[in-house]
Design an enzyme around this catalytic site. Structure first.
Site, mmCIF file in Angstrom:
data_model
loop_
_atom_site.group_PDB
_atom_site.id
_atom_site.type_symbol
_atom_site.label_atom_id
_atom_site.label_comp_id
_atom_site.label_asym_id
_atom_site.label_seq_id
_atom_site.Cartn_x
_atom_site.Cartn_y
_atom_site.Cartn_z
ATOM 1 N N ASP A 190 0.830 -1.200 0.000
ATOM 2 C CA ASP A 190 0.000 0.000 0.000
ATOM 3 C C ASP A 190 0.868 1.255 0.000
ATOM 4 O O ASP A 190 2.092 1.163 0.139
ATOM 5 C CB ASP A 190 -0.884 -0.034 1.255
ATOM 6 C CG ASP A 190 -2.341 0.169 0.910
ATOM 7 O OD1 ASP A 190 -2.611 1.053 0.084
ATOM 8 O OD2 ASP A 190 -3.188 -0.534 1.497
ATOM 9 N N TRP A 256 -3.841 2.955 -5.953
ATOM 10 C CA TRP A 256 -5.173 3.481 -6.301
ATOM 11 C C TRP A 256 -5.141 4.415 -7.513
ATOM 12 O O TRP A 256 -5.820 5.453 -7.542
ATOM 13 C CB TRP A 256 -5.796 4.229 -5.115
ATOM 14 C CG TRP A 256 -5.298 3.805 -3.787
ATOM 15 C CD1 TRP A 256 -5.774 2.765 -3.051
ATOM 16 C CD2 TRP A 256 -4.226 4.369 -3.033
ATOM 17 N NE1 TRP A 256 -5.060 2.663 -1.899
ATOM 18 C CE2 TRP A 256 -4.120 3.631 -1.858
ATOM 19 C CE3 TRP A 256 -3.355 5.435 -3.256
ATOM 20 C CZ2 TRP A 256 -3.158 3.910 -0.891
ATOM 21 C CZ3 TRP A 256 -2.398 5.714 -2.294
ATOM 22 C CH2 TRP A 256 -2.312 4.968 -1.133
ATOM 23 N N GLY A 257 -4.358 4.059 -8.530
ATOM 24 C CA GLY A 257 -4.339 4.873 -9.754
ATOM 25 C C GLY A 257 -3.564 6.166 -9.643
ATOM 26 O O GLY A 257 -3.445 6.898 -10.615
ATOM 27 N N ALA A 259 -0.055 8.598 -8.815
ATOM 28 C CA ALA A 259 1.366 8.565 -9.195
ATOM 29 C C ALA A 259 1.553 8.062 -10.626
ATOM 30 O O ALA A 259 2.585 7.486 -10.950
ATOM 31 C CB ALA A 259 2.178 7.720 -8.203
ATOM 32 N N ASP A 277 -10.668 2.493 -2.781
ATOM 33 C CA ASP A 277 -11.291 1.246 -2.322
ATOM 34 C C ASP A 277 -12.739 1.087 -2.805
ATOM 35 O O ASP A 277 -13.516 2.042 -2.820
ATOM 36 C CB ASP A 277 -11.294 1.196 -0.795
ATOM 37 C CG ASP A 277 -9.885 1.142 -0.227
ATOM 38 O OD1 ASP A 277 -8.920 1.221 -1.007
ATOM 39 O OD2 ASP A 277 -9.757 1.031 1.000
HETATM 40 C C1 GLA Z 1 -5.949 0.765 1.728
HETATM 41 C C2 GLA Z 1 -6.163 -0.252 0.625
HETATM 42 C C3 GLA Z 1 -7.193 -1.275 1.071
HETATM 43 C C4 GLA Z 1 -6.759 -1.926 2.369
HETATM 44 C C5 GLA Z 1 -6.492 -0.869 3.415
HETATM 45 C C6 GLA Z 1 -5.867 -1.434 4.674
HETATM 46 O O1 GLA Z 1 -7.076 1.545 1.915
HETATM 47 O O2 GLA Z 1 -6.563 0.381 -0.548
HETATM 48 O O3 GLA Z 1 -7.401 -2.229 0.074
HETATM 49 O O4 GLA Z 1 -5.602 -2.684 2.138
HETATM 50 O O5 GLA Z 1 -5.593 0.120 2.924
HETATM 51 O O6 GLA Z 1 -5.660 -0.460 5.647
#
Ligand code: GLA
Length: 632
Positions: A190, A256-257, A259, A277
């Site tokens: 992450d 999450w897309g 950078a 998410d």
């Molecule tokens: C981020 C990720 C999630 C999960 C949480 C855990 O939000 O995008 O998929 O792994 O962290 O804290």
């Protein structure tokens, strides 16, 4: 027959050496540049603790799900990875930097010397025929530490330094521990720790966490240090290769897309999250879907688009929402998304097990041709996705995004089959078969997706259009110079925010990338007034790598797309085979008739298609390789 158009082509023999320096990104390399590290030839399938348990994860819950995956037959259907997400760590030991496991939650990790080890846990999963996944963070602190309740379950404890359980400054040590010593097979990394801990953030001013100058500005792409983010993930990839030299690992990038990860994930990781998410509601599913659905050329064997885990079983995808659950599963399968269950399987009904375990739907996701579905029709209400399968047939999903029923038509052209011959369809959810010629009316209930396997007489029987084989077309250089937010992503009402503030403005870099059967800006490809159903649309200053699985001829119509408003733009098109220039056009201008290309490529492994522009910045100039095809 090779159709060589005399006028626009320079004879190959008369070509001067191409005016591209060897280090020019447009210079042909003769190689496929998708990462060879890690092992994800097909989208990984499995289970992850996050959607079901958040940071309240423990060994009993994980092993119960693992056992159910085996006992229910899901494992035999391909669900293999059992992944722990955030919440497993106790602290980082200060004497030697070793990360310790919460043994109250993971009792089998206890060791006599207090060092803790996940080895008994991974051994157990391996003995069940499964693979084991772990979670970490590229910064010093995890997303759960930053955004979760500090007093909640699963939070590391101790001093500020002890609570720094992320990889930052410890990449080699942690990866060696997780993969060398503990024998994990998969890691999700992450990025909250490099996005959220500015000196003036609440987490830092409160004294809870240490500042880390953010490399990612989550609201503004140009303020993100893209090379620095990429370098950190590259370091993780290299550390993984050292711990697992035979490549038995999966690296899941969770940015999450942000950078501009779309442009580089394929050279470093095996999965890359395309959005924030998912949550178990329809609008959010649309959002996550959209973040991946127009990136069909950016998913490849060994590096897949990841629109996040499945939420089948929960909220608006539960037993009372079977239509929605099937749609979610169908779309993820068609997109070649990783199929990672995010549900407490102890609660799964037979109906939900049926959705997750539909062997025919899984087979689409795991099809050997490995093509992400392409949008044959792209509307706000209805979308039609078509995926070309290894046996030459198609899977087609007709998807109603809206809350009302709708009547639509499936036409032969969507499938690139002839309108004067019958097309046979098998319904992959309900098993029925039907056939049509030319076009077929289809009724879709609200949120419904109909999914068929389709076969008919191909309009291009001699080979395959490139847009039918996105797995083999890699936009190594897509012409995007300044990554821009993708404006086509559904912006739902966030349940946790309602209409407070000004809403969500996703900054997923992705606008203007290469597309199958569309221009980079989601228009129909058009050259000199004529639209094309089959094309690769890209930008000036691009280089596409094409894997050639035994075809003899490459043909296309190349030109500047009619959407290019810049009358001073000039582009010349070149085709290379294994790094050797085969053909090059003269400089073309907007409105010019397309140049027919026919290049002999027999025996060549990698074909490269280069569209060289007359200036370095030509991000609004779309070009087309119309009707681009490989033929036997
Ligand atoms: C981020 C990720 C999630 C999960 C949480 C855990 O939000 O995008 O998929 O792994 O962290 O804290």
């Amino acid at each position: 027959m090779l159709r060589l158009a005399a006028a626009a082509w320079l004879a190959t023999s008369a070509l001067a050496a191409p005016a591209l320096a060897a280090d020019d990104p447009l210079a042909a390399r003769g190689r496929w540049s998708v990462t060879t590290r890690g092992s994800a030839p097909l989208p990984p399938m499995g289970w992850n603790s996050w959607n079901a348990f958040g940071t309240d994860v423990d060994e009993a819950k994980v092993l119960a799900s693992a056992q159910l995956i085996v006992d229910s037959g899901l494992a035999a259907k391909g669900y293999r990875y059992v992944n722990i997400d955030d919440g497993w760590w106790a602290r980082r030991r200060q004497s030697d930097g070793r990360v310790l496991i919460r043994t109250d939650n993971f009792p089998s990790a206890r060791t006599a010397d207090g060092a803790t080890s996940f080895r008994p846990f991974t051994d157990r999963l391996h003995a069940m025929g499964l693979k084991a996944g772990i979670y970490s963070e590229i910064g010093r602190n995890s997303c759960g530490q930053i955004y979760g309740d500090p007093a909640g379950p699963g939070q590391p404890s101790g001093s500020q330094a002890e609570r720094e359980i992320g990889l930052y400054g410890h990449i080699d040590q942690d990866i060696a521990l997780y993969f060398g010593e503990w024998n994990f097979d998969y890691i999700k990394v992450d990025g909250c720790g490099i996005r959220a801990l500015a000196p003036d953030s609440q987490q830092v001013t409160s004294g809870r966490l240490r500042a880390l100058a953010p490399l990612i500005d989550y609201d503004t792409i140009p303020r993100t240090n893209i090379p620095a983010v990429k370098a950190l993930f590259d370091e993780v990839g290299r550390a993984l290769s050292r711990s697992k030299p035979a490549n038995e690992f999966v690296l899941s990038i969770c940015l999450w897309g942000s950078a501009d990860v779309r442009s580089w994930a394929r050279t470093i990781g095996n999965l890359s999250r395309t959005s924030e998410d998912i949550s178990p509601n329809w609008e959010r599913m649309l959002h996550n879907l959209d973040s991946a659905s127009r990136r069909e050329l950016y998913a490849k064997p060994n590096s897949w688009n990841d629109p996040d885990m499945l939420f089948v079983g929960s909220g608006e995808f539960d037993d009372a929402h079977l239509v929605e659950a099937r749609s979610h599963m169908t779309l993820w399968a068609m997109l070649n998304a990783p199929l990672i269950i995010g549900f407490d399987l102890r609660k799964a009904s037979p109906a939900m097990m049926g959705v997750l375990g539909n062997a025919q739907v899984i087979a689409l996701n795991q099809d050997a041709a490995a093509n992400q579905a392409v949008l044959a029709y792209d509307g706000d209400t209805v979308q039609i996705f078509v995926k070309t399968l290894a046996d030459g047939t198609k899977a087609v999903a007709l998807f109603n995004r809206s809350g009302s029923p709708v009547d639509v038509k499936l036409i032969a052209a969507h499938l690139k089959v002839r309108a004067d011959q019958p097309v046979t369809l098998t319904d992959l959810w309900d098993g029925g078969t039907r056939s049509f010629t030319d076009e077929m009316p289809v009724h879709l209930e609200r949120h419904q997706t109909l999914l068929f396997k389709a076969s008919g007489a191909r309009t291009h029987p001699g080979g395959l259009y490139l847009s039918e084989q996105p797995a083999n077309v890699n936009p190594a250089v897509d012409g995007v110079v300044h990554p821009m937010p993708d404006p086509m992503i559904h912006r739902g009402l966030l349940p946790w925010r309602s209409t407070r503030a000004d809403g969500e403005h996703p900054i997923y870099g992705g606008w203007g990338g290469a597309r199958a059967d569309a221009t980079p800006f989601a228009q129909t490809p058009k050259l000199a007034g004529k639209p094309y159903v089959s094309a690769i649309g890209t930008l000036a200053n691009s280089r596409l790598e094409v894997r050639n699985a035994g075809f003899a001829t490459f043909t296309a119509l190349a030109g500047i797309d009619d959407s290019a408003a810049d009358s001073t733009a000039r582009v010349r098109f070149a085709v290379y085979a294994d790094g050797k220039l085969l053909q090059q056009t003269d400089w073309r201008k907007p409105g010019d008739a397309p140049v027919p290309i026919a290049a002999p490529v027999k025996g060549a492994r990698i074909i490269e298609l280069v569209a060289q522009g007359n200036r370095p910045e030509m991000q609004t100039v779309a070009v087309d390789w119309a009707e681009a095809a490989l033929d036997r």
